[in-house]
Design a protein around this motif. Structure first.
Motif, PDB file in Angstrom:
ATOM      1  N   LYS A 138      48.054  33.173  30.427  1.00 37.90           N
ATOM      2  CA  LYS A 138      49.364  32.872  30.887  1.00 37.90           C
ATOM      3  C   LYS A 138      50.073  33.006  32.096  1.00 37.90           C
ATOM      4  N   GLY A 139      49.213  33.298  33.228  1.00 39.76           N
ATOM      5  CA  GLY A 139      49.446  33.957  35.050  1.00 39.76           C
ATOM      6  C   GLY A 139      50.256  34.226  35.367  1.00 39.76           C
ATOM      7  N   GLY A 140      49.737  35.376  36.951  1.00 40.65           N
ATOM      8  CA  GLY A 140      50.824  35.734  37.198  1.00 40.65           C
ATOM      9  C   GLY A 140      50.633  35.727  39.265  1.00 40.65           C
ATOM     10  N   TYR A 141      51.796  36.640  39.135  1.00 40.38           N
ATOM     11  CA  TYR A 141      52.605  36.514  41.142  1.00 40.38           C
ATOM     12  C   TYR A 141      52.122  37.386  41.213  1.00 40.38           C
ATOM     13  N   TRP A 142      52.207  36.850  42.361  1.00 44.57           N
ATOM     14  CA  TRP A 142      51.811  38.395  43.179  1.00 44.57           C
ATOM     15  C   TRP A 142      52.425  37.437  44.655  1.00 44.57           C
ATOM     16  N   LEU A 143      52.878  38.887  45.918  1.00 41.51           N
ATOM     17  CA  LEU A 143      53.249  38.420  47.249  1.00 41.51           C
ATOM     18  C   LEU A 143      51.962  39.042  48.133  1.00 41.51           C
ATOM     19  N   SER A 144      52.214  38.689  49.261  1.00 46.46           N
ATOM     20  CA  SER A 144      51.440  38.800  50.281  1.00 46.46           C
ATOM     21  C   SER A 144      51.693  38.123  51.651  1.00 46.46           C
ATOM     22  N   ASP A 145      51.175  38.906  52.782  1.00 44.24           N
ATOM     23  CA  ASP A 145      51.915  38.461  53.738  1.00 44.24           C
ATOM     24  C   ASP A 145      50.856  37.471  54.263  1.00 44.24           C
ATOM     25  N   GLN A 146      49.511  37.046  53.780  1.00 38.96           N
ATOM     26  CA  GLN A 146      48.969  36.101  54.529  1.00 38.96           C
ATOM     27  C   GLN A 146      49.214  34.917  53.356  1.00 38.96           C
ATOM     28  N   GLU A 147      48.542  33.314  53.981  1.00 46.50           N
ATOM     29  CA  GLU A 147      48.608  32.102  53.538  1.00 46.50           C
ATOM     30  C   GLU A 147      47.399  32.188  52.721  1.00 46.50           C
ATOM     31  N   ALA A 148      46.460  33.227  52.781  1.00 47.25           N
ATOM     32  CA  ALA A 148      45.450  32.908  52.060  1.00 47.25           C
ATOM     33  C   ALA A 148      45.246  33.404  51.241  1.00 47.25           C
ATOM     34  N   ILE A 149      44.389  33.613  50.042  1.00 52.00           N
ATOM     35  CA  ILE A 149      44.248  33.915  48.827  1.00 52.00           C
ATOM     36  C   ILE A 149      43.315  34.527  48.330  1.00 52.00           C
ATOM     37  N   ARG A 150      43.942  35.972  48.014  1.00 54.99           N
ATOM     38  CA  ARG A 150      43.292  37.413  47.767  1.00 54.99           C
ATOM     39  C   ARG A 150      43.709  37.809  46.149  1.00 54.99           C
ATOM     40  N   ASN A 151      43.344  37.369  45.069  1.00 53.12           N
ATOM     41  CA  ASN A 151      43.596  37.368  44.150  1.00 53.12           C
ATOM     42  C   ASN A 151      43.376  38.492  43.811  1.00 53.12           C
ATOM     43  N   PRO A 152      44.315  39.410  43.323  1.00 57.22           N
ATOM     44  CA  PRO A 152      44.801  41.093  42.977  1.00 57.22           C
ATOM     45  C   PRO A 152      44.235  41.166  41.293  1.00 57.22           C
ATOM     46  N   TYR A 153      43.859  39.739  40.499  1.00 58.57           N
ATOM     47  CA  TYR A 153      44.103  40.082  39.417  1.00 58.57           C
ATOM     48  C   TYR A 153      42.695  39.951  38.305  1.00 58.57           C
ATOM     49  N   TYR A 154      41.894  39.478  39.556  1.00 61.08           N
ATOM     50  CA  TYR A 154      41.011  38.963  39.273  1.00 61.08           C
ATOM     51  C   TYR A 154      39.524  39.838  40.205  1.00 61.08           C
ATOM     52  N   GLY A 155      39.752  39.516  41.504  1.00 60.89           N
ATOM     53  CA  GLY A 155      39.738  40.539  43.109  1.00 60.89           C
ATOM     54  C   GLY A 155      37.839  40.141  43.017  1.00 60.89           C
TER      55      GLY A 155
END
Length: 181
Positions: free
Chosen positions: A148-165
């Motif tokens: 289904k997908g999920g959004y989040w916000l970050s202060d960095q362009e590099a992806i660090r996925n909070p949904y999968y760690g």
């Protein structure tokens, strides 16, 4: 003859010891290099361009506590995510109370990650027009929540996925940039 066997044995042992030390040193150097690469990927905008700042103190506090939750979810740390949510709930006027409360009350990281979707939407509404310098990155993982997908916000362009760690740490993409680059 015994002296020669002893000398050869000592020599072999010394060579193995030196080789072992060099191998360990190479491994430590490799680990250090890997850690440095990871640190470079996680350079904050303050160190890589314009510092992230908001037009008002409330937005700054909300985003700061939100990032603490996000980073805890990336690390799979339910306790720290709960503490971050508690701090977020203490910010006057924050409208994402329900999602933050779910994260604070849950000890199960999966429950916290589910609530983080709604929290992200609330925080985005608050901070989207409040960035005065730097950038906030809206990121998306299409695989989260069974596709289904999920959004989040970050202060960095590099992806660090909070949904999968660490299972899928870099799964995702930047969908939107809020603020100045």
């Amino acid at each position: 003859m015994k002296k020669m066997k002893l000398s050869v044995s000592t020599l072999v042992l010394a060579v193995l010891l030196v080789a072992s030390c060099n191998s360990k040193k190479q491994e430590e150097t490799h680990q250090h290099d890997h850690a440095m690469e990871a640190a470079e990927e996680m350079v904050s905008p303050a160190e890589n361009g314009e510092a992230l700042a908001f037009k008002n103190e409330e937005s700054d506090k909300v985003f700061h506590h939100y990032l603490a939750i996000k980073n805890a979810l990336v690390e799979g740390d339910a306790e720290t995510a709960s503490e971050g949510a508690k701090m977020l709930l203490a910010v006057d006027g924050f409208k994402g109370q329900e999602a933050a409360k779910k994260i604070e009350d849950a000890s199960d990281i999966a429950v916290q990650r589910d609530a983080f979707v709604a929290l992200s939407a609330s925080v985005e509404q608050l901070v989207a027009s409040q960035v005065s310098s730097g950038a906030v990155y809206k990121q998306y993982c299409p695989m989260a929540f069974e596709g289904k997908g999920g959004y989040w916000l970050s202060d960095q362009e590099a992806i660090r996925n909070p949904y999968y760690g660490d299972k899928m740490l870099t799964c995702g993409r930047v969908d939107k940039v809020m603020g100045e680059l």
